[in-house]
Design a protein around this motif. Structure first.
Motif, PDB file in Angstrom:
ATOM      1  N   ASN A  15       0.825  -1.203   0.000  1.00  0.00           N
ATOM      2  CA  ASN A  15       0.000   0.000   0.000  1.00  0.00           C
ATOM      3  C   ASN A  15       0.860   1.253   0.000  1.00  0.00           C
ATOM      4  OD1 ASN A  15      -2.752  -0.680  -0.072  1.00  0.00           O
ATOM      5  ND2 ASN A  15      -2.624  -1.490   1.998  1.00  0.00           N
ATOM      6  N   VAL A  16       1.833   1.286   0.912  1.00  0.00           N
ATOM      7  CA  VAL A  16       2.683   2.486   1.025  1.00  0.00           C
ATOM      8  C   VAL A  16       3.475   2.700  -0.262  1.00  0.00           C
ATOM      9  CG1 VAL A  16       4.675   3.436   2.235  1.00  0.00           C
ATOM     10  CG2 VAL A  16       2.812   2.410   3.520  1.00  0.00           C
ATOM     11  N   PHE A  17       3.982   1.612  -0.831  1.00  0.00           N
ATOM     12  CA  PHE A  17       4.769   1.706  -2.054  1.00  0.00           C
ATOM     13  C   PHE A  17       3.927   2.270  -3.202  1.00  0.00           C
ATOM     14  CE2 PHE A  17       6.542  -0.493  -5.872  1.00  0.00           C
ATOM     15  CZ  PHE A  17       7.746   0.179  -5.898  1.00  0.00           C
ATOM     16  N   LEU A  18       2.722   1.692  -3.399  1.00  0.00           N
ATOM     17  CA  LEU A  18       1.881   2.145  -4.511  1.00  0.00           C
ATOM     18  C   LEU A  18       1.435   3.583  -4.315  1.00  0.00           C
ATOM     19  CD1 LEU A  18      -0.275  -1.036  -5.166  1.00  0.00           C
ATOM     20  CD2 LEU A  18       1.524  -0.102  -6.585  1.00  0.00           C
ATOM     21  N   LEU A  19       1.052   3.930  -3.076  1.00  0.00           N
ATOM     22  CA  LEU A  19       0.611   5.306  -2.835  1.00  0.00           C
ATOM     23  C   LEU A  19       1.764   6.286  -2.997  1.00  0.00           C
ATOM     24  CD1 LEU A  19      -1.844   4.751   0.129  1.00  0.00           C
ATOM     25  CD2 LEU A  19      -2.373   5.240  -2.235  1.00  0.00           C
ATOM     26  N   ALA A  20       2.992   5.856  -2.648  1.00  0.00           N
ATOM     27  CA  ALA A  20       4.145   6.733  -2.846  1.00  0.00           C
ATOM     28  C   ALA A  20       4.379   6.981  -4.326  1.00  0.00           C
ATOM     29  CB  ALA A  20       5.387   6.099  -2.205  1.00  0.00           C
ATOM     30  N   ILE A  21       4.232   5.911  -5.149  1.00  0.00           N
ATOM     31  CA  ILE A  21       4.374   6.096  -6.600  1.00  0.00           C
ATOM     32  C   ILE A  21       3.317   7.080  -7.094  1.00  0.00           C
ATOM     33  CG2 ILE A  21       4.231   4.962  -8.834  1.00  0.00           C
ATOM     34  CD1 ILE A  21       5.320   2.500  -7.650  1.00  0.00           C
ATOM     35  N   SER A  49      -2.895   3.252  -9.948  1.00  0.00           N
ATOM     36  CA  SER A  49      -4.069   3.231  -9.066  1.00  0.00           C
ATOM     37  C   SER A  49      -4.892   1.962  -9.308  1.00  0.00           C
ATOM     38  CB  SER A  49      -4.917   4.491  -9.232  1.00  0.00           C
ATOM     39  OG  SER A  49      -5.135   4.780 -10.556  1.00  0.00           O
ATOM     40  N   ALA A  50      -4.888   1.423 -10.552  1.00  0.00           N
ATOM     41  CA  ALA A  50      -5.554   0.140 -10.775  1.00  0.00           C
ATOM     42  C   ALA A  50      -4.890  -0.955  -9.944  1.00  0.00           C
ATOM     43  CB  ALA A  50      -5.523  -0.214 -12.257  1.00  0.00           C
ATOM     44  N   ALA A  51      -3.550  -0.939  -9.917  1.00  0.00           N
ATOM     45  CA  ALA A  51      -2.838  -1.924  -9.089  1.00  0.00           C
ATOM     46  C   ALA A  51      -3.202  -1.758  -7.623  1.00  0.00           C
ATOM     47  CB  ALA A  51      -1.325  -1.766  -9.278  1.00  0.00           C
ATOM     48  N   TYR A  53      -6.076  -0.608  -6.487  1.00  0.00           N
ATOM     49  CA  TYR A  53      -7.439  -1.130  -6.304  1.00  0.00           C
ATOM     50  C   TYR A  53      -7.416  -2.643  -6.125  1.00  0.00           C
ATOM     51  CZ  TYR A  53      -9.226   3.403  -7.815  1.00  0.00           C
ATOM     52  OH  TYR A  53      -9.495   4.724  -7.916  1.00  0.00           O
ATOM     53  N   VAL A  54      -6.523  -3.325  -6.864  1.00  0.00           N
ATOM     54  CA  VAL A  54      -6.399  -4.775  -6.674  1.00  0.00           C
ATOM     55  C   VAL A  54      -5.931  -5.069  -5.254  1.00  0.00           C
ATOM     56  CG1 VAL A  54      -5.193  -6.845  -7.425  1.00  0.00           C
ATOM     57  CG2 VAL A  54      -6.018  -5.230  -9.102  1.00  0.00           C
ATOM     58  N   ALA A  55      -4.995  -4.248  -4.760  1.00  0.00           N
ATOM     59  CA  ALA A  55      -4.466  -4.471  -3.412  1.00  0.00           C
ATOM     60  C   ALA A  55      -5.551  -4.313  -2.354  1.00  0.00           C
ATOM     61  CB  ALA A  55      -3.311  -3.514  -3.134  1.00  0.00           C
ATOM     62  N   VAL A  56      -6.565  -3.463  -2.613  1.00  0.00           N
ATOM     63  CA  VAL A  56      -7.643  -3.333  -1.638  1.00  0.00           C
ATOM     64  C   VAL A  56      -8.875  -4.131  -2.053  1.00  0.00           C
ATOM     65  CG1 VAL A  56      -6.883  -1.115  -0.758  1.00  0.00           C
ATOM     66  CG2 VAL A  56      -8.471  -1.182  -2.661  1.00  0.00           C
ATOM     67  N   ASP A  57      -8.690  -5.145  -2.930  1.00  0.00           N
ATOM     68  CA  ASP A  57      -9.723  -6.137  -3.264  1.00  0.00           C
ATOM     69  C   ASP A  57     -10.873  -5.595  -4.093  1.00  0.00           C
ATOM     70  OD1 ASP A  57      -8.445  -8.217  -2.208  1.00  0.00           O
ATOM     71  OD2 ASP A  57      -9.521  -8.264  -0.311  1.00  0.00           O
ATOM     72  N   ALA A  58     -10.706  -4.467  -4.781  1.00  0.00           N
ATOM     73  CA  ALA A  58     -11.766  -3.966  -5.666  1.00  0.00           C
ATOM     74  C   ALA A  58     -11.398  -4.316  -7.105  1.00  0.00           C
ATOM     75  CB  ALA A  58     -11.937  -2.459  -5.495  1.00  0.00           C
ATOM     76  N   VAL A  59     -11.548  -5.616  -7.452  1.00  0.00           N
ATOM     77  CA  VAL A  59     -11.003  -6.096  -8.724  1.00  0.00           C
ATOM     78  C   VAL A  59     -11.751  -5.491  -9.912  1.00  0.00           C
ATOM     79  CG1 VAL A  59     -10.311  -8.149  -9.952  1.00  0.00           C
ATOM     80  CG2 VAL A  59     -10.485  -8.215  -7.505  1.00  0.00           C
ATOM     81  N   ASP A  60     -13.088  -5.394  -9.795  1.00  0.00           N
ATOM     82  CA  ASP A  60     -13.864  -4.860 -10.918  1.00  0.00           C
ATOM     83  C   ASP A  60     -13.514  -3.406 -11.193  1.00  0.00           C
ATOM     84  OD1 ASP A  60     -16.313  -6.611 -12.044  1.00  0.00           O
ATOM     85  OD2 ASP A  60     -15.786  -7.242 -10.033  1.00  0.00           O
ATOM     86  N   VAL A  61     -13.358  -2.628 -10.117  1.00  0.00           N
ATOM     87  CA  VAL A  61     -12.989  -1.219 -10.289  1.00  0.00           C
ATOM     88  C   VAL A  61     -11.604  -1.125 -10.905  1.00  0.00           C
ATOM     89  CG1 VAL A  61     -12.728   0.972  -9.107  1.00  0.00           C
ATOM     90  CG2 VAL A  61     -14.397  -0.657  -8.302  1.00  0.00           C
ATOM     91  N   ALA A  62     -10.678  -2.002 -10.450  1.00  0.00           N
ATOM     92  CA  ALA A  62      -9.327  -1.993 -10.987  1.00  0.00           C
ATOM     93  C   ALA A  62      -9.340  -2.283 -12.485  1.00  0.00           C
ATOM     94  CB  ALA A  62      -8.474  -3.021 -10.253  1.00  0.00           C
ATOM     95  N   PHE A  63     -10.161  -3.249 -12.870  1.00  0.00           N
ATOM     96  CA  PHE A  63     -10.267  -3.628 -14.278  1.00  0.00           C
ATOM     97  C   PHE A  63     -10.739  -2.438 -15.117  1.00  0.00           C
ATOM     98  CE2 PHE A  63     -11.470  -7.686 -16.727  1.00  0.00           C
ATOM     99  CZ  PHE A  63     -10.772  -7.213 -17.812  1.00  0.00           C
ATOM    100  N   THR A  64     -11.793  -1.773 -14.636  1.00  0.00           N
ATOM    101  CA  THR A  64     -12.322  -0.634 -15.374  1.00  0.00           C
ATOM    102  C   THR A  64     -11.305   0.491 -15.437  1.00  0.00           C
ATOM    103  OG1 THR A  64     -14.419  -1.280 -14.424  1.00  0.00           O
ATOM    104  CG2 THR A  64     -14.365   0.779 -15.633  1.00  0.00           C
TER     105      THR A  64
END
Lengths: 214, 150
Positions: A15-21, A49-51, A53-64
């Protein structure tokens, strides 16, 4: 967000890594002048941010987000960029002050609002106890479709999805009415071919005929 | 059509475009079981055509997928979706009530499956058509994307 730090250390690290990016990309977008680099960075922003969303289990949102944000809107922005100049105009230092104040105030308000948000995956939160929980219980009996997102979107919320499809259609219609249907370039190409004779036609033909079966 | 240093790009794009299209149909018809559905699949199909347009030029893409086809597709998609609603109305149910399509009671799923599949196809057509119309409207204003434009 207390839920961010309750779980596994690895998840926290991701989470920290992705949010830092995301933060670094956002700062880079704000400081850049080249529109091409900005469009590319906004695509990267969507992909990261799609990645997340996957990390927080929102796969459909990540896909879109990956399909629309990183794929489609990047390409449309590139097409729009071709119609204008390649670099943004530099602004005076003083005129940046107002937008900066607005951004800081909005950011402070949003951070203040996150204090009241339920933790990630909280079973007693409003989203998990109301109609969402009901759908999870009855969707299989009602529709017999394993992925609960599909019956919620297409069956329980069928009117909403009809409205969304209509909005997409109207958006396409409005852009086409404002900018034209884009056939000018095709007509120009055909005119050029007629003028230049057959040599241009010959170099062009394989590219078109190869694609037909695909 | 352009100078030769794009040959790797063209070959890779030709390899990728059928795979992208096939993946879009996987997303479309696997939406009942996994993430995805008509909206995502429509965008992915549009992206496949747009990749073709970026690599081979917009006029070539307009010959393969004409603009008149994309704008009709968008309208047809919305009509398919709305048509399922009217089908349910004519079967005596309410608008978009899939149970009424084949006069089924609670717990029977034939109408739900058929109805959802049809409206997802409508969403697929509507979204891919609208996205391609938008792309053609922007990209079609420059006659040819030259190398120095990037």
């Amino acid at each position: 967000m207390p839920g961010l730090f309750n779980g596994d250390f690895g998840i926290v690290l991701v989470n920290v890594f992705l949010l830092a990016i995301l933060f670094a990309v956002a700062v880079a977008i704000a400081r850049m002048r080249s529109l091409f680099a900005i469009v590319m960075l906004s695509g990267i922003y969507s992909l990261v941010s799609a990645a997340w969303y996957v990390a927080v289990d929102a796969v459909d949102v990540a896909f879109t987000e990956a399909a629309v944000g990183a794929g489609m809107s990047t390409v449309v922005l590139l097409g729009a960029m071709l119609l204008t100049s390649r670099t943004a105009k530099p602004e005076k230092l003083f005129s940046r002050l107002g937008p900066m104040l607005v951004c800081l105030a909005t950011g402070a308000a949003l951070i203040y609002a996150t204090v009241d948000l339920p933790a990630l995956g909280d079973a007693t939160s409003a989203a998990n106890t109301g109609v969402g929980y009901e759908y999870l219980q009855i969707a299989w009996f009602d529709t017999g479709i394993p992925n609960v997102v599909t019956p919620v979107l297409a069956s329980y919320r069928g009117f909403d999805t009809l409205g969304e499809t209509t909005v997409v259609f109207v958006a396409g219609l409005a852009v086409a009415l404002l900018l034209g249907f884009g056939e000018r370039s095709l007509a120009e190409r055909i005119r050029n071919e007629g003028r230049n004779g057959s040599d241009r036609r010959k170099t062009k033909a394989p590219a078109v005929s190869d694609e037909d079966p695909a | 059509m352009k100078s030769d240093h794009h040959v790797i790009l063209r070959v890779i794009a030709k390899l990728l475009i059928p795979v992208i299209t096939m993946y879009a149909f996987y997303v479309q018809f696997h939406g009942d079981f996994g993430p995805g559905g008509g909206f995502q699949a429509g965008v992915i199909i549009a992206v496949a055509v747009i990749l073709y347009a970026l690599v081979f030029g917009v006029p070539a893409a307009m010959r393969a997928v004409p603009p008149v086809f994309t704008r009709s597709l968008a309208a047809i998609g919305v009509m398919i979706y709305a048509g399922v609603g009217f089908w349910a109305l004519f079967q005596g149910g309410q608008y978009l009530e899939y149970q009424a399509l084949f006069h089924e009671g609670p717990g029977e799923h034939h109408g739900q499956h058929i109805g959802i599949m049809l409206i997802e196809i409508g969403v697929l057509c509507g979204v891919s058509g609208a996205m391609l119309t938008i792309f053609y409207a922007f990209a079609g204003r420059v006659a040819e994307i030259r190398d120095e434009d990037w």
